[in-house]
Scaffold this active site. Structure first.
Site, PDB file in Angstrom:
ATOM      1  N   CYS A  80      -5.314   1.134  -2.021  1.00  0.00           N
ATOM      2  CA  CYS A  80      -4.821   2.401  -1.851  1.00  0.00           C
ATOM      3  C   CYS A  80      -6.069   3.035  -0.890  1.00  0.00           C
ATOM      4  O   CYS A  80      -7.388   2.952  -1.312  1.00  0.00           O
ATOM      5  CB  CYS A  80      -4.715   3.491  -3.088  1.00  0.00           C
ATOM      6  SG  CYS A  80      -4.243   5.228  -2.632  1.00  0.00           S
ATOM      7  N   CYS A 198      -1.743   3.758   6.024  1.00  0.00           N
ATOM      8  CA  CYS A 198      -1.224   3.838   4.660  1.00  0.00           C
ATOM      9  C   CYS A 198      -0.807   2.855   3.865  1.00  0.00           C
ATOM     10  O   CYS A 198       0.191   2.342   4.593  1.00  0.00           O
ATOM     11  CB  CYS A 198      -0.441   5.164   4.619  1.00  0.00           C
ATOM     12  SG  CYS A 198       0.293   5.601   3.004  1.00  0.00           S
TER      13      CYS A 198
END
Length: 253
Positions: A80, A198
């Site tokens: 992440c 992302c």
């Protein structure tokens, strides 16, 4: 034949890295038939990308690292970007050191990476000093990502924010649309384009085509994470149709 266990620490609502990383590593089998990979994940609760959930999720990463190390991974990655970047510039170093120590205390010596650290390390290894990026985030979070990259001495020339706030919806975005988005991105004079900044925004089907379209190296969160995983496993950094850095080329920097 040797089997490598690939561990990922992922937000609970994410699915993309668990799709794209296996796809890339399994695509190697034709060229490297002696390799096999198995894929394992531990989840941190997160449904909405906001400061409160990101902080709680980062704390939960310690538990996830212990759980994965129980199963004796060959390498693991904290998958992440924003959970780390939201904690402040350079935080990937703090996070990786903490998780590495957590794993060591569990009696396991394996490489512990993060997608945020893999981004910084890969850009620096290849000597990319100027990039443009596409994110699914709202504009303030895209700015945080750009600021984080710039704090590492790499200029972000332009960014596009798709402004999708629901994390599940991000995972459903059509990667084909990135081929149109990249046309709107100012990439004149940049060293590389980050097609997906992302881990949850799908991009793998568009990576090679976007690179062919613009004539510059194209990367994504999944691509640079795989690159660093392969490096840490001592394997050739080659994956078909996954862009320049996974073509087996050696960094010039």
């Amino acid at each position: 034949m040797k089997t490598y266990r690939i561990g990922q620490i992922v937000p609970s609502s994410n699915t993309t890295m668990e799709t794209e990383i296996p796809a890339m590593l399994q695509a190697r089998y034709a060229e490297f038939p002696e390799e096999r990979f198995t894929f394992h994940s531990s989840r941190m609760r997160m449904m909405h990308v906001n400061p409160e959930e990101l902080k709680a999720m980062d704390i939960a990463s310690d538990r996830c690292a212990v759980e994965l190390s129980d199963a004796r991974m060959s390498v693991m990655a904290y998958a992440c970007l924003v959970a780390i970047m939201a904690q402040g510039d350079g935080y990937h170093r703090v996070s990786q050191a903490r998780l590495q120590n957590t794993v060591k205390e569990n009696g396991v010596e394996i490489p512990v990476l993060s997608s945020a650290g893999a981004l910084v390390d890969t850009l620096k290894e290849f000597g990319y000093k100027k990039v443009s990026i596409i994110t699914p985030y709202m504009k303030p979070l895209t700015k945080r990502v750009a600021d984080y990259i710039e704090a590492e001495g790499i200029e972000v020339q332009d960014s596009i924010s798709l402004e999708v706030s629901d994390n599940l919806e991000v995972g459903l975005l059509n990667p084909e649309n990135l081929l149109e988005h990249v046309k709107r991105l100012n990439h004149d004079g940049v060293d590389a384009v980050i097609l997906s900044a992302c881990v949850q925004m799908p991009s793998l089907p568009a990576i090679q085509r976007a690179q062919d379209q613009i004539g510059k190296p194209v990367l994504s969160a999944a691509v640079w994470t795989v690159y660093q995983m392969l490096k840490n496993l001592g394997l050739e950094t080659r994956v078909p149709n996954a862009g320049h850095i996974l073509s087996g080329v050696k960094p010039q920097a």
